[in-house]
Design a protein around this motif. Structure first.
Motif, PDB file in Angstrom:
ATOM      1  N   ARG A  57      13.074  28.030 -60.863  1.00 53.98           N
ATOM      2  CA  ARG A  57      12.845  27.570 -59.488  1.00 53.98           C
ATOM      3  C   ARG A  57      11.359  27.516 -59.158  1.00 53.98           C
ATOM      4  NH1 ARG A  57      16.516  31.301 -56.135  1.00 53.98           N
ATOM      5  NH2 ARG A  57      17.404  32.006 -58.057  1.00 53.98           N
ATOM      6  N   ILE A  58      10.598  28.458 -59.677  1.00 50.37           N
ATOM      7  CA  ILE A  58       9.154  28.464 -59.438  1.00 50.37           C
ATOM      8  C   ILE A  58       8.520  27.229 -60.065  1.00 50.37           C
ATOM      9  CG2 ILE A  58       7.000  29.664 -59.980  1.00 50.37           C
ATOM     10  CD1 ILE A  58       8.618  32.286 -59.676  1.00 50.37           C
ATOM     11  N   PHE A  59       8.952  26.883 -61.272  1.00 49.92           N
ATOM     12  CA  PHE A  59       8.404  25.696 -61.925  1.00 49.92           C
ATOM     13  C   PHE A  59       8.778  24.426 -61.167  1.00 49.92           C
ATOM     14  CE2 PHE A  59       8.273  28.480 -65.752  1.00 49.92           C
ATOM     15  CZ  PHE A  59       6.900  28.448 -65.913  1.00 49.92           C
ATOM     16  N   VAL A  60       9.996  24.364 -60.641  1.00 49.79           N
ATOM     17  CA  VAL A  60      10.404  23.206 -59.844  1.00 49.79           C
ATOM     18  C   VAL A  60       9.562  23.131 -58.571  1.00 49.79           C
ATOM     19  CG1 VAL A  60      12.289  22.209 -58.483  1.00 49.79           C
ATOM     20  CG2 VAL A  60      12.731  23.091 -60.785  1.00 49.79           C
ATOM     21  N   LEU A  61       9.301  24.271 -57.943  1.00 46.50           N
ATOM     22  CA  LEU A  61       8.467  24.296 -56.742  1.00 46.50           C
ATOM     23  C   LEU A  61       7.058  23.798 -57.049  1.00 46.50           C
ATOM     24  CD1 LEU A  61       7.877  25.046 -53.796  1.00 46.50           C
ATOM     25  CD2 LEU A  61       7.399  27.362 -54.589  1.00 46.50           C
ATOM     26  N   VAL A  62       6.480  24.251 -58.148  1.00 44.36           N
ATOM     27  CA  VAL A  62       5.128  23.816 -58.519  1.00 44.36           C
ATOM     28  C   VAL A  62       5.120  22.312 -58.790  1.00 44.36           C
ATOM     29  CG1 VAL A  62       3.337  24.021 -60.290  1.00 44.36           C
ATOM     30  CG2 VAL A  62       4.381  26.067 -59.322  1.00 44.36           C
ATOM     31  N   ALA A  63       6.135  21.812 -59.488  1.00 45.46           N
ATOM     32  CA  ALA A  63       6.225  20.373 -59.751  1.00 45.46           C
ATOM     33  C   ALA A  63       6.361  19.593 -58.443  1.00 45.46           C
ATOM     34  CB  ALA A  63       7.406  20.080 -60.680  1.00 45.46           C
ATOM     35  N   ALA A  64       7.149  20.106 -57.505  1.00 40.71           N
ATOM     36  CA  ALA A  64       7.299  19.444 -56.204  1.00 40.71           C
ATOM     37  C   ALA A  64       5.988  19.430 -55.441  1.00 40.71           C
ATOM     38  CB  ALA A  64       8.390  20.141 -55.384  1.00 40.71           C
ATOM     39  N   LEU A  65       5.220  20.502 -55.540  1.00 43.95           N
ATOM     40  CA  LEU A  65       3.918  20.536 -54.853  1.00 43.95           C
ATOM     41  C   LEU A  65       2.935  19.550 -55.469  1.00 43.95           C
ATOM     42  CD1 LEU A  65       3.548  24.365 -54.182  1.00 43.95           C
ATOM     43  CD2 LEU A  65       4.015  22.550 -52.522  1.00 43.95           C
ATOM     44  N   PHE A  66       2.985  19.382 -56.796  1.00 39.74           N
ATOM     45  CA  PHE A  66       2.131  18.376 -57.431  1.00 39.74           C
ATOM     46  C   PHE A  66       2.565  16.968 -57.006  1.00 39.74           C
ATOM     47  CE2 PHE A  66       0.749  21.641 -60.524  1.00 39.74           C
ATOM     48  CZ  PHE A  66      -0.619  21.421 -60.444  1.00 39.74           C
TER      49      PHE A  66
ATOM     50  N   LEU B 210       9.071  16.867 -48.507  1.00 43.09           N
ATOM     51  CA  LEU B 210       8.927  18.124 -49.243  1.00 43.09           C
ATOM     52  C   LEU B 210       9.722  19.249 -48.582  1.00 43.09           C
ATOM     53  CD1 LEU B 210       7.498  19.758 -51.541  1.00 43.09           C
ATOM     54  CD2 LEU B 210       5.776  20.326 -49.820  1.00 43.09           C
ATOM     55  N   ILE B 211       9.599  19.396 -47.279  1.00 40.11           N
ATOM     56  CA  ILE B 211      10.311  20.474 -46.585  1.00 40.11           C
ATOM     57  C   ILE B 211      11.814  20.297 -46.724  1.00 40.11           C
ATOM     58  CG2 ILE B 211      10.812  21.463 -44.310  1.00 40.11           C
ATOM     59  CD1 ILE B 211       7.853  20.910 -43.597  1.00 40.11           C
ATOM     60  N   PHE B 212      12.309  19.084 -46.538  1.00 37.11           N
ATOM     61  CA  PHE B 212      13.746  18.828 -46.660  1.00 37.11           C
ATOM     62  C   PHE B 212      14.235  19.142 -48.071  1.00 37.11           C
ATOM     63  CE2 PHE B 212      17.460  16.045 -47.262  1.00 37.11           C
ATOM     64  CZ  PHE B 212      18.243  16.475 -46.201  1.00 37.11           C
ATOM     65  N   ALA B 213      13.529  18.638 -49.072  1.00 34.25           N
ATOM     66  CA  ALA B 213      13.942  18.855 -50.463  1.00 34.25           C
ATOM     67  C   ALA B 213      13.889  20.340 -50.833  1.00 34.25           C
ATOM     68  CB  ALA B 213      13.050  18.044 -51.403  1.00 34.25           C
ATOM     69  N   MET B 214      12.853  21.032 -50.408  1.00 33.78           N
ATOM     70  CA  MET B 214      12.729  22.449 -50.775  1.00 33.78           C
ATOM     71  C   MET B 214      13.761  23.305 -50.041  1.00 33.78           C
ATOM     72  SD  MET B 214      10.562  22.959 -53.181  1.00 33.78           S
ATOM     73  CE  MET B 214      11.360  21.538 -53.907  1.00 33.78           C
ATOM     74  N   MET B 215      14.074  22.961 -48.802  1.00 31.91           N
ATOM     75  CA  MET B 215      15.109  23.715 -48.094  1.00 31.91           C
ATOM     76  C   MET B 215      16.446  23.576 -48.801  1.00 31.91           C
ATOM     77  SD  MET B 215      14.247  23.308 -44.046  1.00 31.91           S
ATOM     78  CE  MET B 215      15.555  24.433 -43.552  1.00 31.91           C
ATOM     79  N   LEU B 216      16.779  22.369 -49.222  1.00 29.36           N
ATOM     80  CA  LEU B 216      18.031  22.176 -49.942  1.00 29.36           C
ATOM     81  C   LEU B 216      18.000  22.852 -51.310  1.00 29.36           C
ATOM     82  CD1 LEU B 216      18.916  18.462 -49.114  1.00 29.36           C
ATOM     83  CD2 LEU B 216      19.748  20.551 -48.035  1.00 29.36           C
ATOM     84  N   PHE B 217      16.890  22.737 -51.999  1.00 32.32           N
ATOM     85  CA  PHE B 217      16.774  23.310 -53.342  1.00 32.32           C
ATOM     86  C   PHE B 217      16.884  24.832 -53.316  1.00 32.32           C
ATOM     87  CE2 PHE B 217      14.231  24.908 -56.920  1.00 32.32           C
ATOM     88  CZ  PHE B 217      14.967  24.367 -57.958  1.00 32.32           C
ATOM     89  N   PHE B 218      16.328  25.461 -52.281  1.00 35.73           N
ATOM     90  CA  PHE B 218      16.356  26.919 -52.220  1.00 35.73           C
ATOM     91  C   PHE B 218      17.562  27.466 -51.457  1.00 35.73           C
ATOM     92  CE2 PHE B 218      11.926  26.426 -53.500  1.00 35.73           C
ATOM     93  CZ  PHE B 218      11.900  27.349 -54.540  1.00 35.73           C
ATOM     94  N   GLY B 219      18.558  26.620 -51.218  1.00 34.95           N
ATOM     95  CA  GLY B 219      19.843  27.143 -50.786  1.00 34.95           C
ATOM     96  C   GLY B 219      20.291  26.854 -49.375  1.00 34.95           C
ATOM     97  N   GLU B 220      19.528  26.160 -48.582  1.00 36.23           N
ATOM     98  CA  GLU B 220      19.976  25.847 -47.224  1.00 36.23           C
ATOM     99  C   GLU B 220      21.097  24.817 -47.305  1.00 36.23           C
ATOM    100  OE1 GLU B 220      20.939  26.014 -43.710  1.00 36.23           O
ATOM    101  OE2 GLU B 220      19.160  27.215 -44.147  1.00 36.23           O
ATOM    102  N   ARG B 221      22.247  25.137 -46.732  1.00 35.17           N
ATOM    103  CA  ARG B 221      23.398  24.228 -46.814  1.00 35.17           C
ATOM    104  C   ARG B 221      23.676  23.497 -45.507  1.00 35.17           C
ATOM    105  NH1 ARG B 221      22.210  23.470 -51.109  1.00 35.17           N
ATOM    106  NH2 ARG B 221      22.657  24.861 -52.795  1.00 35.17           N
ATOM    107  N   LYS B 222      22.987  23.858 -44.458  1.00 35.87           N
ATOM    108  CA  LYS B 222      23.170  23.158 -43.183  1.00 35.87           C
ATOM    109  C   LYS B 222      22.217  21.966 -43.166  1.00 35.87           C
ATOM    110  CE  LYS B 222      24.277  27.451 -40.883  1.00 35.87           C
ATOM    111  NZ  LYS B 222      23.736  28.517 -40.051  1.00 35.87           N
ATOM    112  N   LEU B 223      22.748  20.794 -43.434  1.00 36.71           N
ATOM    113  CA  LEU B 223      21.920  19.591 -43.504  1.00 36.71           C
ATOM    114  C   LEU B 223      21.222  19.307 -42.174  1.00 36.71           C
ATOM    115  CD1 LEU B 223      24.034  17.152 -45.691  1.00 36.71           C
ATOM    116  CD2 LEU B 223      21.970  18.406 -46.308  1.00 36.71           C
ATOM    117  N   TRP B 224      21.905  19.564 -41.081  1.00 37.28           N
ATOM    118  CA  TRP B 224      21.301  19.294 -39.781  1.00 37.28           C
ATOM    119  C   TRP B 224      20.073  20.175 -39.556  1.00 37.28           C
ATOM    120  CZ3 TRP B 224      20.744  23.139 -36.223  1.00 37.28           C
ATOM    121  CH2 TRP B 224      21.518  24.297 -36.412  1.00 37.28           C
ATOM    122  N   LEU B 225      20.124  21.432 -40.006  1.00 34.93           N
ATOM    123  CA  LEU B 225      18.988  22.332 -39.845  1.00 34.93           C
ATOM    124  C   LEU B 225      17.830  21.895 -40.739  1.00 34.93           C
ATOM    125  CD1 LEU B 225      17.819  24.903 -38.573  1.00 34.93           C
ATOM    126  CD2 LEU B 225      18.776  26.164 -40.517  1.00 34.93           C
ATOM    127  N   ALA B 226      18.134  21.549 -41.977  1.00 33.12           N
ATOM    128  CA  ALA B 226      17.094  21.086 -42.898  1.00 33.12           C
ATOM    129  C   ALA B 226      16.442  19.810 -42.362  1.00 33.12           C
ATOM    130  CB  ALA B 226      17.674  20.852 -44.287  1.00 33.12           C
TER     131      ALA B 226
END
Length: 168
Positions: A95-104, A122-138
């Motif tokens: 997950r850390i490597f995916v986060l670094v790749a997303a930041l690049f 970026l915020i939407f993708a990272m919220m979903l990637f790190f486990g947020e399941r409420k799409l409306w909140l993301a």
């Protein structure tokens, strides 16, 4: 010296050298500071120096902690449990490597998409990637946070934010 302690020392030394190298060589040669800048916090090299200084401080804390930390005695059964735990945490490392790749990718998209649109994605993708399941909140946070920050910097702080393709 156990492998974890050895790894911490090597990591701390690498980041210590990177931070010192950034302050002494990379920032002075790579960041042009206009002579007209009178307030240090508005200088283009301010935040890179802060980040490099933070890297140096964190590295020094890691070195001190590693030096002062008592070395645990691990028997064979505990070593096997530790190995299982480290293997179980492999997805966290991924997950850390995916986060670094997303930041690049975020950094690469700033010139074309602009800060606001790239931040929303970026915020939407990272919220979903790190486990947020409420799409409306993301969706709400990924639109609201960059938009509110844009409004603050544009109208309160009077700092222009690059909008990329939305500039016009």
């Amino acid at each position: 010296m156990n492998s974890e302690r050895h790894r911490d020392i090597i990591t701390a030394l690498i980041f210590l050298l990177l931070g010192i190298g950034a302050i002494l060589f990379i920032i002075p040669s790579g960041v042009k500071v206009p002579s007209t800048v009178k307030i240090a916090t508005l200088s283009p090299d301010f935040w890179p120096r802060i980040i490099a200084s933070g890297t140096i401080a964190a590295s020094l804390f890691l070195l001190i902690e590693t030096a002062l930390m008592p070395q645990p005695q691990v028997d064979e059964d505990e070593a096997e449990e530790i190995a299982k735990y480290q293997f179980a945490n492999l997805p966290a490392t991924l997950r850390i490597f995916v986060l670094v790749a997303a930041l690049f990718a975020f950094y690469a998209s700033l010139t074309t998409m602009g800060v606001v649109a790239a931040s929303m994605i970026l915020i939407f993708a990272m919220m979903l990637f790190f486990g947020e399941r409420k799409l409306w909140l993301a969706a709400l946070l990924s639109v609201a946070v960059p938009a509110l920050l844009y409004l603050f910097f544009r109208y309160v702080a009077s700092v222009p934010i690059p909008l990329g393709i939305f500039e016009n």
